[in-house]
Each structure stands twice: as structure tokens, then as C-alpha cells.
Motif scaffolding. Structure first.
Motif: not given
Length: 531
Positions: A56-85
Motif C-alpha cells: 500500500y505504501m509503495a503504491d501511494g508513493y508511486a502514484r504521488a510522484v509518478g515513479r516506481e514504489g518498492c516493497a520488500l517482504v519475506v516469502p510465503g506468508v509475507g507475500l500473501y500479506n502484501a497481496g491486497a496492496g
């Protein structure tokens, strides 16, 4: 060639591509990458309190300035948790790079029960990503990162996902960092542009329909000039709000399931749709459509295009404007007519309920350059229809994903990207608690958003559904809420509890000058449907 660990190469390539912030949550398989970030002062690592906030934060960053937003998570459960954003970023065509760890290299896809293991984890996110790739060795890192950025900068912006096992981050290799990935804007076919101009000039009452692609491409000036040349009323989607400044006399309103705009659509004898899926209320089948979009798969999805222009919104709109000017002079003004259209829409919206006045209060309290981030809440729905946007990239919505809990963490990302611009989020009591723990992140990093929580003691939209469609048989929709002001203060943020919505304007103006994040709770009744 330079000898680096895979983690060092990844950080170096991120920095080369222009990354300044990485929103993440540490964990076992990605600790080598965290260690490499320690030596890169050009990238701020923002630790979240839940993986959902990273994307979500990476998305807000990207749309606010028009360049890529970046996120970092662990595999598995981290990836699932990041899925909604990630899904929200996909729906909104937002360029978010999600970096995910992997389990140890030799255990991948073997089903051995390694920590955080899920089988074929990139397949989990493939439906909500435009590009995915697995990195397995350090030497592959720079090229994989470069290709991900190239994908996000080509055609329609979409998220990208890379996963990498701990060995590839820890081991060393001789690497060469690729050049920065260029943005490639698809150029329009000149014949299609000529046909489009001819069609629009034959029309007596053309309409301009602007979507999120117009905003992300930066086509604001060209679209405004097209509208002025054709004297075409302008409607936008919720993602397209601000594509033309809503103070412009040709701006009529937002076409998001808004029946009050039906007469405006029915009056048009041709439509120019730019950077949009063209979904929603639609237009009559006989009305000719010029559809300009970077993604040709969107053509004919909801309405058959008489002329389709497969191009980025900026060069496409500029080429169309040049052709219109070459072949005709400006049309006589229709501003009196469009002012009447806009007035009628707003008068009808004002009768819906208290949320109309609330939205007007918010607009009056905020500077023109503010960024507003509404959640999936009844007040947010009214914002889609009634809130005028004056600033470019001044309005961030969930698109069709409709993700509850989106506003607060997305607003944090937007504020991290543009710290000098006021960022205000609007949430319901149900949605705000999805990511309320990120108040700790906001305070820790000085991300001073103003966050309004409208408290009706319910998941309001679902509760209204039960009252109106299911005979008042309420179950699972009523909420017992915390003291919002006390909750905010417990994190070190400002907490303000209002007695009534009428107090919101002064509270917003005070909060905009605060040196810490602020939560303003507003008691509201159960609100009527805006539809």
C-alpha cells in the motif's frame, strides 16, 4: 565488472533506477538485503508493522510522484500479506515493485516444509502483476532488476514481482550494472489519429472521458487543450480525477456509478475516452467512441470503439490535439451549458445526505495542492462523485479492487514521496483498524499525514445493505470501537475527538500545521446510499 554480493548488486541497481524509498518488513530470508541497505544512504528503508502496508505504501508513493514504489517482504506468508496492496496497485495501473524473499535455493518447490515455503510462489501473484521473475544466483540480480523496471516503464504501468533466495543475496559475483531502464511510450498511429480527429469534428456535442491512464501519463495539459478546442464537457473516472482541473469551466463531474451524470452522457453524440477501461454507466451503443489507451486489450471490452488509438495517453493526446488544430479552429464556447450541467449534478448530490456537506467541508479546509486518499467508505464514495480535484496526482482511489483499509497506509506512502504536500486520508471506523498499527510507522519516520476516521459503529456499507435489502437482519456488521484519540496518542500521534461533523473544518486546518501525524475521529450517523 565489480565483485559484489547479490544483495549489494540489488541495492546498487535499485539506486541506479532511481529508488529512494523501500517499504518493508525484515525477516529471515532477506536479512542480507537489509545489511546491504545499511551502506546505501540514498535509499530510506521504512519498516512497517504489517506486510499489507508495504505494498500500500509503495503504491501511494508511486502514484504521488509518478515513479516506481518498492516493497520488500519475506516469502510465503509475507507475500500473501502484501497481496491486497499488490492487487490494488494492479487495478489502479500503479508501478509497484515487490521484492520477495525465497526459501533456500535447493528447497524451492520441493515441499520439504522450509520456513515460509509455498509452492510456486510467483504463481500466487502472477494474476496481479505485469512481470514476475525468480532470481536464483547473484550474477542474475542486476539484469533481473533492470528488466523489472523496463517492464514497469513500458506500456501500461503494472506491478512487478521478483523473488530471490538467501544464497543469491549472500554469495558474491562479478556483475555489471545495466544502464537505467528507459520509459517507452507507445506512439500513436497517424492514420488512427486522423480518423479520430475527423470523427470528433463531425460531432456537435463531443464528450471527453478521462481515466487514470491520463493522470499517470501526465496528459493533463493536452487533454485540457483538446477539451477547449472541441468545447467538450469533461467527465472523469475516480482514478482520472484531476486529469483536468475541476475548476475548469468544462469540467462536469466524476462518472463513477453516478446516475446524476446520465443526462450528460446521453447528450453526447461522440465520446473521446482516454486512459480508461470505459466501464461504469457507459454510453448508448450507437454513440461513436474514440478510445485512446496504452493497453489495446481494453478496446471493445465495454463499448465498441469506432476508432482505437493504441498509444500512451501523452503522445496520443498531443498528436490528436495537433491534428485537431491543423484541421479546424476552436469551437464556440459551451461553458454556460457545462456550468449548468455541473450545477445540476452538484445540486442533486447535495440532497443525498450528510456526506455531501462533509465532503464540501473537507475540500474547503484543504489547500489546492493537497492529496486526498479516501477509503472504501460511504464518505469516500461521495468524494468520488463530489470532491473537486485541483492538483495533479491529488486524488488516490482503490480503483475496482475496492480494498477496505487502503487509505491510511497508502496515504503514508504518498506523504513519504511528497513530504511538503498535505496528505489527508479518510477512513471509516472499520477500515482504519485494518492498518492502525502503522501509526507506529508514521510516528517513527515522521510521516505526518492527517487521518480522519468517520465512526458510525459499523461496517457502514454492509450494515446499510442489511437494513435495506435484508429486512434489518443485522449480523456481523456492528462494531465496538476504541477511543480513537486515545489510540493515536498512545502511539505518540495527535488524537482529536470531535463532537460532530460540523467541527471537522477547523480540526483539519489545525492538523495540517501539526509536526506529528494526526487522527481525527468524527461521529456520524448511519449514512444513506449515494447511488
Amino acid at each position: 565488472m565489480t565483485l559484489m554480493t547479490g544483495a549489494q548488486a540489488l541495492v546498487a541497481q535499485l539506486r541506479r533506477e532511481g529508488v529512494t524509498h523501500l517499504f518493508g518488513l525484515p525477516g529471515d530470508q532477506i536479512m542480507h538485503l537489509l545489511d546491504a541497505l545499511y551502506d546505501e544512504p540514498g535509499i530510506t528503508f521504512v519498516t512497517t508493522r504489517h506486510e499489507q502496508a508495504t505494498t500500500y505504501m509503495a503504491d501511494g508513493y508511486a502514484r504521488a510522484v509518478g515513479r516506481e514504489g518498492c516493497a520488500l517482504v519475506v516469502p510465503g506468508v509475507g507475500l500473501y500479506n502484501a497481496g491486497a496492496g499488490l492487487a490494488t496497485a494492479y487495478a489502479a495501473s500503479s508501478p509497484v515493485l515487490l521484492l520477495a524473499g525465497q526459501i533456500p535455493r535447493d528447497a524451492i518447490d520441493r515441499g520439504s516444509g522450509a520456513l515460509h515455503e509455498i509452492h510456486r510462489q510467483l504463481d500466487v501473484v502472477a494474476p496481479v502483476a505485469g512481470h514476475t521473475a525468480g532470481i536464483r544466483h547473484a550474477a542474475e540480480v542486476p539484469g533481473a532488476v533492470h528488466r523489472a523496471f523496463a517492464a514497469m516503464r513500458t506500456g501500461r504501468p503494472r506491478p512487478a514481482v521478483l523473488d530471490v533466495p538467501p544464497e543469491a543475496l549472500a554469495e558474491k559475483a562479478d556483475v555489471k550494472l545495466p544502464a537505467v531502464a528507459e520509459r517507452r511510450r507507445a506512439q500513436p498511429d497517424p492514420d488512427a489519429v486522423r480518423d479520430a480527429a475527423a470523427l470528433l469534428l463531425r460531432a456537435e456535442r463531443p464528450l471527453l472521458w478521462a481515466g487514470g491512464g491520463a493522470v499517470s501519463a501526465g496528459a493533463h495539459d493536452a487533454l485540457t487543450a483538446i477539451a477547449e478546442h472541441l468545447q467538450a464537457p469533461v467527465v472523469t473516472t475516480r482514478e482520472g480525477k484531476g486529469a483536468v482541473d475541476d475548476r475548469h469551466p468544462l469540467s462536469v463531474g466524476t462518472m463513477w456509478f453516478n446516475p446524476r451524470l446520465r443526462p450528460v452522457l446521453d447528450d453526447a453524440d461522440a465520446v473521446l475516452a482516454v486512459g480508461t477501461r470505459f466501464s461504469g454507466s457507459g454510453i448508448a451503443p450507437h454513440v461513436p467512441l474514440v478510445h485512446l489507451d496504452a493497453d489495446p486489450t481494453e478496446f471493445d471490452r465495454h463499448h465498441t470503439a469506432s476508432v482505437a488509438i493504441a498509444a500512451d495517453a501523452l503522445p496520443g493526446a498531443e498528436a490528436l490535439l495537433a491534428e485537431l488544430r491543423r484541421t479546424s479552429g476552436p469551437r464556440p464556447p459551451r461553458t454556460a451549458e457545462t456550468a449548468r450541467m455541473r450545477r445540476q449534478v452538484r445540486e442533486q448530490l447535495a440532497t443525498v445526505g450528510p456526506q455531501s456537506a462533509i465532503v464540501d467541508t473537507v475540500r474547503a479546509a484543504l489547500p489546492d495542492d493537497s492529496i486526498l486518499v479516501p477509503c472504501t467508505t460511504t464518505v469516500g464514495y461521495m468524494c468520488h462523485m463530489r470532491y473537486p480535484v485541483h492538483a495533479r496526482r491529488g486524488y488516490l482511489a482503490t480503483s475496482y479492487m475496492g480494498t477496505l483499509g487502503f487509505a491510511f497506509p497508502t496515504g503514508l506512502g504518498a506523504k513519504a514521496a511528497r513530504p511538503d504536500v498535505p496528505v489527508v486520508t479518510l477512513s471509516g471506523d472499520g477500515g482504519f483498524l485494518f492498518a492502525a498499527g502503522e501509526l507506529a510507522t508514521a510516528v517513527q519516520y515522521g510521516i505526518n499525514t492527517v487521518n480522519v476516521v468517520f465512526d458510525d459503529g459499523a461496517y457502514g456499507n454492509s450494515n446499510r445493505d442489511q437494513r435495506e435489502r435484508f429486512g434489518g437482519r443485522e449480523i456481523g456488521t456492528a462494531l465496538r470501537n476504541p477511543d480513537w484519540a486515545a489510540l493515536a496518542r498512545s502511539f505518540g500521534a495527535n488524537g482529536v475527538a470531535l463532537a460532530a461533523p460540523d467541527d471537522l473544518g477547523p480540526a483539519l486546518r489545525d492538523a495540517l500545521g501539526a509536526a506529528t501525524p494526526t487522527v481525527i475521529s468524527v461521529p456520524i450517523p448511519r449514512l444513506p446510499s449515494p447511488f
